[in-house]
Design an enzyme around this catalytic site. Structure first.
Site, PDB file in Angstrom:
ATOM      1  N   HIS A 110       0.851  -1.196   0.000  1.00 23.19           N
ATOM      2  CA  HIS A 110       0.000   0.000   0.000  1.00 23.19           C
ATOM      3  C   HIS A 110       0.881   1.238   0.000  1.00 23.19           C
ATOM      4  O   HIS A 110       0.861   2.032   0.955  1.00 23.19           O
ATOM      5  CB  HIS A 110      -0.945  -0.006   1.204  1.00 23.19           C
ATOM      6  CG  HIS A 110      -2.036  -1.030   1.093  1.00 23.19           C
ATOM      7  ND1 HIS A 110      -2.776  -1.459   2.166  1.00 23.19           N
ATOM      8  CD2 HIS A 110      -2.538  -1.698   0.016  1.00 23.19           C
ATOM      9  CE1 HIS A 110      -3.677  -2.350   1.758  1.00 23.19           C
ATOM     10  NE2 HIS A 110      -3.538  -2.509   0.458  1.00 23.19           N
ATOM     11  N   HIS A 163     -11.799  -9.915  -5.311  1.00 22.33           N
ATOM     12  CA  HIS A 163     -11.384  -8.578  -4.857  1.00 22.33           C
ATOM     13  C   HIS A 163     -10.618  -7.922  -5.993  1.00 22.33           C
ATOM     14  O   HIS A 163      -9.748  -8.545  -6.607  1.00 22.33           O
ATOM     15  CB  HIS A 163     -10.508  -8.765  -3.610  1.00 22.33           C
ATOM     16  CG  HIS A 163      -9.906  -7.533  -3.046  1.00 22.33           C
ATOM     17  ND1 HIS A 163     -10.524  -6.299  -3.073  1.00 22.33           N
ATOM     18  CD2 HIS A 163      -8.715  -7.338  -2.393  1.00 22.33           C
ATOM     19  CE1 HIS A 163      -9.736  -5.418  -2.466  1.00 22.33           C
ATOM     20  NE2 HIS A 163      -8.640  -6.025  -2.051  1.00 22.33           N
ATOM     21  N   GLU A 177      -8.535  -5.319  -6.006  1.00 21.94           N
ATOM     22  CA  GLU A 177      -7.249  -4.638  -5.805  1.00 21.94           C
ATOM     23  C   GLU A 177      -6.173  -5.308  -6.655  1.00 21.94           C
ATOM     24  O   GLU A 177      -6.199  -6.516  -6.894  1.00 21.94           O
ATOM     25  CB  GLU A 177      -6.865  -4.629  -4.317  1.00 21.94           C
ATOM     26  CG  GLU A 177      -5.737  -3.658  -4.040  1.00 21.94           C
ATOM     27  CD  GLU A 177      -5.562  -3.298  -2.570  1.00 21.94           C
ATOM     28  OE1 GLU A 177      -6.226  -3.897  -1.706  1.00 21.94           O
ATOM     29  OE2 GLU A 177      -4.731  -2.402  -2.301  1.00 21.94           O
ATOM     30  N   ASP A 194      -3.169  -6.311  -6.495  1.00 23.72           N
ATOM     31  CA  ASP A 194      -2.306  -7.441  -6.140  1.00 23.72           C
ATOM     32  C   ASP A 194      -3.001  -8.779  -6.421  1.00 23.72           C
ATOM     33  O   ASP A 194      -2.346  -9.823  -6.456  1.00 23.72           O
ATOM     34  CB  ASP A 194      -1.823  -7.365  -4.682  1.00 23.72           C
ATOM     35  CG  ASP A 194      -2.929  -7.091  -3.679  1.00 23.72           C
ATOM     36  OD1 ASP A 194      -3.947  -6.486  -4.047  1.00 23.72           O
ATOM     37  OD2 ASP A 194      -2.761  -7.496  -2.509  1.00 23.72           O
ATOM     38  N   HIS A 233     -11.703  -6.184   2.440  1.00 23.53           N
ATOM     39  CA  HIS A 233     -11.592  -4.864   3.011  1.00 23.53           C
ATOM     40  C   HIS A 233     -11.949  -3.746   2.040  1.00 23.53           C
ATOM     41  O   HIS A 233     -11.718  -2.559   2.366  1.00 23.53           O
ATOM     42  CB  HIS A 233     -10.159  -4.661   3.551  1.00 23.53           C
ATOM     43  CG  HIS A 233      -9.113  -4.543   2.467  1.00 23.53           C
ATOM     44  ND1 HIS A 233      -8.359  -3.397   2.314  1.00 23.53           N
ATOM     45  CD2 HIS A 233      -8.727  -5.382   1.496  1.00 23.53           C
ATOM     46  CE1 HIS A 233      -7.520  -3.551   1.307  1.00 23.53           C
ATOM     47  NE2 HIS A 233      -7.728  -4.739   0.799  1.00 23.53           N
ATOM     48  N   ASP A 238      -8.437 -11.401   0.931  1.00 19.47           N
ATOM     49  CA  ASP A 238      -7.515 -10.774   1.880  1.00 19.47           C
ATOM     50  C   ASP A 238      -7.760 -11.188   3.336  1.00 19.47           C
ATOM     51  O   ASP A 238      -6.827 -11.183   4.148  1.00 19.47           O
ATOM     52  CB  ASP A 238      -7.641  -9.250   1.798  1.00 19.47           C
ATOM     53  CG  ASP A 238      -6.779  -8.663   0.690  1.00 19.47           C
ATOM     54  OD1 ASP A 238      -5.774  -9.278   0.328  1.00 19.47           O
ATOM     55  OD2 ASP A 238      -7.118  -7.575   0.194  1.00 19.47           O
ATOM     56  N   TYR A 283      -1.109  -7.808   9.901  1.00 22.77           N
ATOM     57  CA  TYR A 283      -2.023  -7.677   8.770  1.00 22.77           C
ATOM     58  C   TYR A 283      -3.370  -7.114   9.238  1.00 22.77           C
ATOM     59  O   TYR A 283      -3.911  -6.176   8.644  1.00 22.77           O
ATOM     60  CB  TYR A 283      -2.206  -9.065   8.156  1.00 22.77           C
ATOM     61  CG  TYR A 283      -2.869  -9.104   6.808  1.00 22.77           C
ATOM     62  CD1 TYR A 283      -2.107  -9.120   5.648  1.00 22.77           C
ATOM     63  CD2 TYR A 283      -4.245  -9.152   6.690  1.00 22.77           C
ATOM     64  CE1 TYR A 283      -2.717  -9.170   4.403  1.00 22.77           C
ATOM     65  CE2 TYR A 283      -4.862  -9.205   5.457  1.00 22.77           C
ATOM     66  CZ  TYR A 283      -4.089  -9.222   4.317  1.00 22.77           C
ATOM     67  OH  TYR A 283      -4.685  -9.264   3.098  1.00 22.77           O
ATOM     68  N   HIS A 333      -3.143 -14.130   0.678  1.00 27.22           N
ATOM     69  CA  HIS A 333      -1.748 -13.834   1.027  1.00 27.22           C
ATOM     70  C   HIS A 333      -1.285 -14.829   2.084  1.00 27.22           C
ATOM     71  O   HIS A 333      -2.015 -15.111   3.045  1.00 27.22           O
ATOM     72  CB  HIS A 333      -1.602 -12.433   1.632  1.00 27.22           C
ATOM     73  CG  HIS A 333      -1.890 -11.312   0.684  1.00 27.22           C
ATOM     74  ND1 HIS A 333      -1.087 -11.024  -0.400  1.00 27.22           N
ATOM     75  CD2 HIS A 333      -2.879 -10.398   0.670  1.00 27.22           C
ATOM     76  CE1 HIS A 333      -1.588  -9.969  -1.048  1.00 27.22           C
ATOM     77  NE2 HIS A 333      -2.678  -9.588  -0.422  1.00 27.22           N
TER      78      HIS A 333
END
Ligand code: FEO
Length: 396
Positions: A24, A80, A82, A84, A146, A165, A193, A226
């Site tokens: 991030h 998700h 995002e 990554d 998230h 996540d 995390y 992750h």
């Protein structure tokens, strides 16, 4: 580039990023690197659940190719958006033009803003299912776990939860299962995390976990996006999340986090630490320039409270303290007990600024700030000791 079969017909086909040290932007340190986990579920039809960060697309395809021809993928499931996890989604859909992209309605806008349009998209909501031929994937929306568009995928017959996540850790290793690695690193990374990503969303975390627990879904394994996969007592991480979201599971520790100009504030920190120790709690002393602020937030997650200190310079805090205050403000450790301390010369200001940040972070200030002018005298050090002791008694 071998895939790992984590259960029958389910393969980890992700990528290991040993070298990433920040996440991030520069807001979160990742001393142990990370992994981008993608999972291939092979039935009569084939689903890829999440992809990897774009630069690792070839690594993912190399693993998939050991199992099936990647062009045979039927569903690209994006839990998700995002980058990554979605970075390699365009690579998948370019190679497999017939594949269907499965995501929540909210994810469509996000994905289309990030990547080229024109895909075959199927939106899903909580309870919707896809049949791979005797293998059922069911979806659960998980807004703010998230991001607003986040969802979980649940492989019904094998009781496998793929929550993206949620329940992850930034921990790069050749092992794939949580029970195979150093437990101290594993749990520290899991706490780090939660603290650095999910802490401000604790209300939503609590609600979603309680909702899932009420459904009584049997869960044999949790495979996050992750880090390591939870197969031995997978509900332990769920219970810990619930405890963190409620502010429970507190260890007998108090954090003292400070920076100093000419050691006066350090003398106060040490005296307070002695008081805390004598009151039966363990003080964790973290001189800010020598400490990692993302790790500080991880330690705060289970600490009973925090004392934040700074010398005053230009009527304000030392600049090194500012990033820690920023984290406390935005991560919002709601209800965590706190107090400010520091030293000054001709004008104070640091403790006021610290208290403002603690208030903005919705923390509970339980004592008036402790300040000394110039260098603490023996009597003032004794008072600092008593202050630490009283703080410990208050937060116990
Ligand atoms: Fe929200 Fe791992 O990305």
């Amino acid at each position: 580039m071998q895939p790992i079969e984590i259960m029958k017909d389910v393969y980890w086909v992700g990528a290991i990023d040993y070298n990433v040290r920040y996440f991030h932007g520069y807001s979160y340190t990742t001393h142990h690197g990370t992994t981008y986990n993608a999972y291939l579920i092979v039935g009569e039809k084939i689903a890829l659940v999440d992809a990897v960060y774009g630069p690792f697309a070839e690594e993912m395809f190399a693993r998939i190719s050991k199992i099936v021809d990647p062009t045979k993928i039927d569903y690209m499931i994006s839990n998700h958006a995002e980058m990554d996890h979605s970075g390699a989604v365009p690579d998948v859909l370019e190679r497999v033009p017939g594949a269907t992209l499965v995501c929540t309605k909210r994810a469509v806008d996000v994905l289309q803003k990030h990547y080229p349009d024109g895909w075959n998209i199927q939106t899903v909501k909580t309870g919707d299912e896809i049949d791979l031929g005797g293998k059922t994937l069911r979806f659960y929306e998980a807004p703010m776990l998230h991001w607003p568009e986040s969802m979980f995928t649940y492989y019904v017959e094998e009781e496998l939860l793929l929550p993206n996540d949620a329940f992850g850790q930034h921990y790069a290793t050749e092992q794939r299962f949580a029970d195979e690695v150093d437990q101290e690193i594993l749990w520290h990374e899991a706490e780090k995390y939660y603290a650095n990503i999910l802490w401000p969303l604790s209300r939503q975390v609590k609600r979603k976990i309680e909702e899932v627990l009420e459904l009584g879904l049997p869960i044999k394994m949790i495979a996050p996006s992750h880090g390591l996969i939870w197969r031995k007592d997978p509900l332990e991480i769920v219970k810990r999340y619930l405890g963190w979201a409620k502010g429970e599971r507190l260890q007998d520790k108090v954090l003292i986090v400070w920076d100093t100009m000419w050691q006066s504030t350090t003398k106060l920190a040490r005296a307070m630490a002695e008081g805390i120790r004598d009151a039966g709690l363990t003080p964790l002393l973290r001189l800010i320039p020598h400490s990692d602020r993302s790790d500080i937030m991880a330690e705060l997650l289970e600490a009973k409270g925090i004392l934040v200190g700074s010398s005053t310079v230009h009527n304000d805090i030392l600049p090194t303290v500012a990033p820690v205050l920023s984290d406390l403000e935005v991560l919002r450790p709601v209800g965590k007990k706190a107090a400010a301390f520091g030293s000054y010369g001709w004008g104070g200001g640091a403790v006021k600024r610290i208290e403002e940040a603690l208030t903005r972070g919705k923390m509970e200030i339980v004592m008036e700030p402790f300040t000394v002018k110039w260098v603490p005298s023996a009597e003032e050090l004794q008072r600092a000791y008593e202050y630490g002791r009283k703080f410990a008694e208050t937060v116990k």
